[in-house]
Design an enzyme around this catalytic site. Structure first.
Site, PDB file in Angstrom:
ATOM      1  N   GLN A 180     -29.216  -6.480   3.917  1.00 28.61           N
ATOM      2  CA  GLN A 180     -29.369  -6.604   5.374  1.00 28.61           C
ATOM      3  C   GLN A 180     -29.041  -5.270   6.031  1.00 28.61           C
ATOM      4  O   GLN A 180     -27.922  -5.041   6.482  1.00 28.61           O
ATOM      5  CB  GLN A 180     -28.420  -7.698   5.878  1.00 28.61           C
ATOM      6  CG  GLN A 180     -28.537  -8.008   7.333  1.00 28.61           C
ATOM      7  CD  GLN A 180     -29.761  -8.817   7.643  1.00 28.61           C
ATOM      8  OE1 GLN A 180     -30.133  -9.693   6.897  1.00 28.61           O
ATOM      9  NE2 GLN A 180     -30.397  -8.529   8.763  1.00 28.61           N
ATOM     10  N   PHE A 181     -30.029  -4.365   6.116  1.00 27.71           N
ATOM     11  CA  PHE A 181     -29.776  -3.044   6.685  1.00 27.71           C
ATOM     12  C   PHE A 181     -29.387  -3.127   8.159  1.00 27.71           C
ATOM     13  O   PHE A 181     -28.692  -2.251   8.673  1.00 27.71           O
ATOM     14  CB  PHE A 181     -30.985  -2.118   6.495  1.00 27.71           C
ATOM     15  CG  PHE A 181     -32.105  -2.344   7.456  1.00 27.71           C
ATOM     16  CD1 PHE A 181     -32.172  -1.622   8.639  1.00 27.71           C
ATOM     17  CD2 PHE A 181     -33.097  -3.278   7.176  1.00 27.71           C
ATOM     18  CE1 PHE A 181     -33.214  -1.822   9.532  1.00 27.71           C
ATOM     19  CE2 PHE A 181     -34.136  -3.482   8.053  1.00 27.71           C
ATOM     20  CZ  PHE A 181     -34.197  -2.757   9.247  1.00 27.71           C
ATOM     21  N   THR A 182     -29.764  -4.193   8.846  1.00 26.10           N
ATOM     22  CA  THR A 182     -29.475  -4.297  10.276  1.00 26.10           C
ATOM     23  C   THR A 182     -27.981  -4.458  10.569  1.00 26.10           C
ATOM     24  O   THR A 182     -27.572  -4.335  11.722  1.00 26.10           O
ATOM     25  CB  THR A 182     -30.258  -5.451  10.935  1.00 26.10           C
ATOM     26  OG1 THR A 182     -29.869  -6.684  10.343  1.00 26.10           O
ATOM     27  CG2 THR A 182     -31.758  -5.244  10.786  1.00 26.10           C
TER      28      THR A 182
END
Length: 145
Positions: free
Chosen positions: A78-80
């Protein structure tokens, strides 16, 4: 390395591609759904430390951990989690590590969990995913290592 950890009573992740939509990871019953974000300075040692923390974190029923009851984990990149929306109305992703850095570290978390004896399901790195879960509690914790 940052993780959002949710105590769940079942969770799944589906991916849509040219062949349609299909479930790529699913856990049933009590367990953890873990969203993992990686930043530029993260290391394999931090990945292993996060895995040990997830395996022993006492947030399941009766203050038990996944290691106590052999509960499964669903781990999703989950890069966010490293998005920054403090200025303006559009988040920036500068703190998120690029795929070639992040993917091996998310894989290292999964490998370390499995080495500890965990049953681990995963999403697909870089894919557009649909995550479904039943948050039990609700109970959500943010971990940083």
């Amino acid at each position: 390395m940052r993780a959002v950890v949710q105590r769940v009573d079942g969770a799944s992740v589906a991916v849509t591609d040219e062949s349609g939509t299909r479930t790529v990871g699913e856990i049933t019953g009590e367990g953890l759904c873990v969203l993992v974000g990686v930043t530029h300075e993260d290391t394999p040692e931090q990945a292993e430390r996060l895995a040990r923390k997830l395996w022993s974190l006492r947030i399941l029923a009766d203050e038990r951990s996944c290691s106590d009851v052999n509960a499964p984990l669903l781990v999703i990149s989950q890069f966010t989690l490293y998005g920054d929306a403090r200025k303006g109305r559009r988040p920036t992703w500068n703190a998120a590590a690029p795929g070639p850095v992040a993917e091996p570290l998310v894989d290292a978390v999964v490998a370390a969990l499995r080495a500890l004896g965990a049953r681990v399901e995963t999403g697909r790195f870089g894919a557009s995913m649909r995550v479904s879960l039943t948050n039990q509690g609700p109970f959500t914790v943010l971990l940083e290592v």
